[in-house]
Design a protein around this motif. Sequence first.
Motif, PDB file in Angstrom:
ATOM      1  N   HIS A 137       0.804  -1.224   0.000  1.00 29.04           N
ATOM      2  CA  HIS A 137       0.000   0.000   0.000  1.00 29.04           C
ATOM      3  C   HIS A 137       0.837   1.275   0.000  1.00 29.04           C
ATOM      4  O   HIS A 137       2.069   1.216  -0.009  1.00 29.04           O
ATOM      5  N   HIS A 150      -4.469  -9.638  -4.597  1.00 22.97           N
ATOM      6  CA  HIS A 150      -5.737  -9.121  -4.081  1.00 22.97           C
ATOM      7  C   HIS A 150      -6.620 -10.259  -3.565  1.00 22.97           C
ATOM      8  O   HIS A 150      -7.249 -10.145  -2.511  1.00 22.97           O
ATOM      9  N   ALA A 152      -7.694 -10.929   0.222  1.00 21.14           N
ATOM     10  CA  ALA A 152      -9.120 -11.003   0.551  1.00 21.14           C
ATOM     11  C   ALA A 152      -9.404 -12.222   1.441  1.00 21.14           C
ATOM     12  O   ALA A 152     -10.218 -12.153   2.367  1.00 21.14           O
ATOM     13  N   SER A 167     -11.000   7.245   2.372  1.00 15.70           N
ATOM     14  CA  SER A 167     -10.608   5.838   2.415  1.00 15.70           C
ATOM     15  C   SER A 167     -10.291   5.394   3.829  1.00 15.70           C
ATOM     16  O   SER A 167     -10.622   4.283   4.205  1.00 15.70           O
ATOM     17  N   LYS A 184     -13.416   4.595   5.666  1.00 16.69           N
ATOM     18  CA  LYS A 184     -13.988   3.313   5.266  1.00 16.69           C
ATOM     19  C   LYS A 184     -13.114   2.146   5.726  1.00 16.69           C
ATOM     20  O   LYS A 184     -13.510   1.001   5.631  1.00 16.69           O
ATOM     21  N   THR A 186     -10.467   1.162   4.343  1.00 14.47           N
ATOM     22  CA  THR A 186      -9.841   0.421   3.255  1.00 14.47           C
ATOM     23  C   THR A 186      -8.429   0.934   3.047  1.00 14.47           C
ATOM     24  O   THR A 186      -8.137   2.088   3.311  1.00 14.47           O
ATOM     25  N   TRP A 196      -3.972   1.003  -2.195  1.00 16.33           N
ATOM     26  CA  TRP A 196      -2.894   0.223  -2.824  1.00 16.33           C
ATOM     27  C   TRP A 196      -2.002   1.173  -3.618  1.00 16.33           C
ATOM     28  O   TRP A 196      -2.488   2.056  -4.336  1.00 16.33           O
TER      29      TRP A 196
END
Length: 562
Positions: A127, A186, A190, A369, A372, A374, A377
């Motif tokens: 990230h 990804h 996940a 972001s 949220k 998240t 990236w």
Amino acid sequence: MDHKSYIAARIRLEGVETQEIAALIAVPPDTSLGDYALPCFRFAKLLRRSPVMIAEEIAAAYPADDVIVSAAAVNGYCNFRVNKRGLAEETLSRIEKEGDLYGSSAIGAGKTVCIDYSSVNIAKPFHIGHLSTTVLGGSLYKIFKFLGYDVVGINHLGDYGTQFGKLISAYKHWGDRAEVEKGGIHAVNALYVRFNSEATPEMEAEAREYFRLIESGDEEANALFEWFKSLTMAYVQKIYDRLHVSFDSYAGERFYIDKMQPVIDELKEKGLLVESQGAQVVDLEAYGMPPFIVLRSDGASLYGTRDLAAAFYRKRTYDFDKCLYVVAYQQNLHFKQLFKVIELMGMPWAKDLVHVAYGMVSLEEGAMSTRKGTVVWLEDVMTRCVEKAAKVLEEKNPDLENKAQVAETVGVGAVIFGALYNSKIKDIVFSYEKALNFDGETSVYVQYTCARAASVLEKAKEAQIAYMGAEIGDLTPAEAELVRALSEFPETVKTAASSYEPSVVARYAVSTAQKFNKFYIDCKIMQAPEAVRAARLRLTRAALTALTNALTLLGIGVPEKM
Ligand code: ARG
């Protein structure tokens, strides 16, 4: 020899070292009185005379020559004037001779620097937080190489920990081979995220068992781990290529698992290991720090234990003169503890370990972001910046050739530059808009300046104008300023290395580009009389070389046209 040393070598002051004098000589903000100034206040006590008198004595005794044409005292300062034509001739000849090596040196010959940077975590997001370590380390790597050091770039992979057991468990329950293969990092990430929110106690137990299986060499567990690792590495490799960074070693945390015991034994022998609540620790209370935990109460090693083993391994393997850790300041305590433990073990090389700490990077629009929860990236930031660069370029120059390639160089360059322009310890808020401003303190500005210089040279070539070897006449102020900036590049590179600050080179690039543009606007190049034109073309070419070298050291490309 640079001017400061040159001047210092010609000054005799009872009881003062030449080096000390050189260090005091500075470029005054206003160069109307002189190109260099030596403040004499520091010497007053030692020499028992007023600074005004000392400056006058120095000026009177100074042997002016072709390089430094005069010395004059003003209010306790001794000001020196450089022979500008001489400096121009010397600097341009040197740049023409050395080309893409201009600014390099051999001061590092025979010395080794290890640089631990980027140090990506397997199966976790790559990230925006990894931007600085990657590009700072990548640039330091190039800078030290340029100065003749042997450099070892180390990606200390985060490839060890119970999370890999969790990952295998998640994959076994919810994963699909083809889907994960396609989704890459990804998809892997996940699975891990899903495990953390949905895992049942049974799955937790299963994860611990899978981790144990990886440890004990179980084939299936290891094959899965290697697969997750290869997906991660394939993904980050593409980003490394785009950022122009590379590594000589990917020895990560796992690599040190079988190399910890001898270090732990040595800690024990030296009486440094004590028990605390079942754990084995090194007590650092005397140094105002919490204990450094070597083994947990269940006997497991920690991040720090692996780092301890890694430091010894690196010393043994590379016999480094310096080992740099380019890691965020959040880990200040970790490295202070680590270095202290090594020092307490009696290792003289503990002093050669350096934590090159840096601040946080966030996005101007990032607040959303973070709320949220998240992650941003790094690849997305790069893609976005390249898209925006393409738009800006389209507006500026719709006929540009190789648009996509130029947009890549400009967009990725802007991301790199955004992380390198400020002193590394500062927190940075990245703004696409500001990073792509053609008139700002940006890489785009420098790249555009290079393209401008290249286009002048191209025109000269088309018109078959010969200029190499042209004599340099009297210089306009703008030309003199530019020459001076060009002459300072080699020193700039050294300063960047000794302070572990690529920002020194980034700032140099911007200020030199500004000087070039002032010269470009003030002085007609192609319309000047023949002899002047030739000299200005030489200057243009030299500026392009120095600016290109500066950007290259940052890992930023230079488009031929923009
Ligand atoms: N992987 C670690 C992290 O993301 C950084 C490792 C830095 N290097 C080291 N030798 N500790 O926090």
